[in-house]
Design a protein around this motif. Structure first.
Motif: not given
Length: 264
Positions: A116-121, A126-129, A131-142, A154-161
């Motif tokens: 569940q956490r992997r899918r949510l990550g 995808r939601v926060t990516a 033009s300056d930060a790709s999906t892969a970059t955001v995922k690594r940071t997360f 996750a809560k900041a973008v409406g996701l339930d961790w």
């Protein structure tokens, strides 16, 4: 024959052993009947050892005794932890049953939570990516964030961790009569899977033979010695101490963050 109903109430396995033996003697011969009864008895023992019963323990009010929560009235579970008892030996035939029972009884399945956490990550990336930060970059940071930081992000973008309702799982090993290499691996894997979601596992009251098997295996290459306790109550006290320490640390971090925000 008159004792058959009593035997059925006492043990269905023994009842059917008696039936098989009786039919073998009547239909074949005494020798074949006894052989059939013996074979069925061995088969029933194998079946029973492969699927031992298990339960969650709670503390009897006002004592340091821990019993099945469904067997007593004046009993309650300890907050923040689960105490699991597996009523059998831990070996190759029931190792998977042990792990499945553990996850089901405690209500905390680390494999499901990790998925569940992997899918949510991935969804968060995808939601926060941008033009300056790709999906892969955001995922690594997360991925580098702590669990609390991930929950806030996750809560900041409406996701339930997915949160874990307990911080500790205590395994009451007093009923383990034997453990083999497959059992040690299943135990280590369960401990590691819980560790991956931030849950500490303690083992309480293992017999000398169990401790010796753990010593001879590679168990302590992956786990610390201080997860073994002489009694369930000692393990509970240690878990509660850890929980209080974690709470104080969290409060200090929150206070530091508030102070930093005020200065800014």
């Amino acid at each position: 024959v008159k004792e058959a109903p009593i035997l059925w109430r006492l043990s269905p396995y023994d009842f059917w052993t008696w039936i098989v033996t009786c039919l073998g003697v009547v239909l074949l011969s005494v020798d074949y009947g006894l052989i059939m009864g013996l074979a069925f008895s061995v088969f029933s023992i194998i079946v029973r050892t492969q699927s031992p019963t298990s339960s969650i323990l709670g503390r009897i009010t006002g004592t340091d005794l821990y019993k099945n929560v469904h067997a007593y009235d004046d009993i309650e579970e300890v907050a923040g932890l689960k105490i699991f008892r597996f009523e059998g030996s831990l070996y190759f035939a029931c190792a998977e049953n042990f792990r499945e029972s553990l996850y089901r009884k405690t209500g905390v399945n680390p494999r499901r939570i990790v998925q569940q956490r992997r899918r949510l990550g991935e969804k968060y990336a995808r939601v926060t990516a941008t033009s300056d930060a790709s999906t892969a970059t955001v995922k690594r940071t997360f991925t580098r964030m702590s669990e609390s930081e991930k929950a806030e992000a996750a809560k900041a973008v409406g996701l339930d961790w997915p949160r874990v309702p307990v911080q500790h799982v205590i395994l009451d090993a007093s009923t383990w009569g034997y453990i083999d290499y497959v059992g040690v691996r299943a135990l280590s894997q369960a401990i590691q899977e819980y560790r991956d979601i931030g849950v500490a596992v303690y083992i309480a009251n293992p017999k000398c033979g169990i401790r010796a098997c753990l010593e001879r295996s590679d168990f302590y290459e992956k786990n610390r010695y201080d997860i073994i306790y002489v009694s369930v109550h000692d393990a509970v006290l240690a878990a509660q101490f850890d929980q209080r320490a974690a709470l104080r640390k969290s409060e200090q971090q929150l206070l530091s963050a508030s102070s930093a925000a005020i200065k800014v």
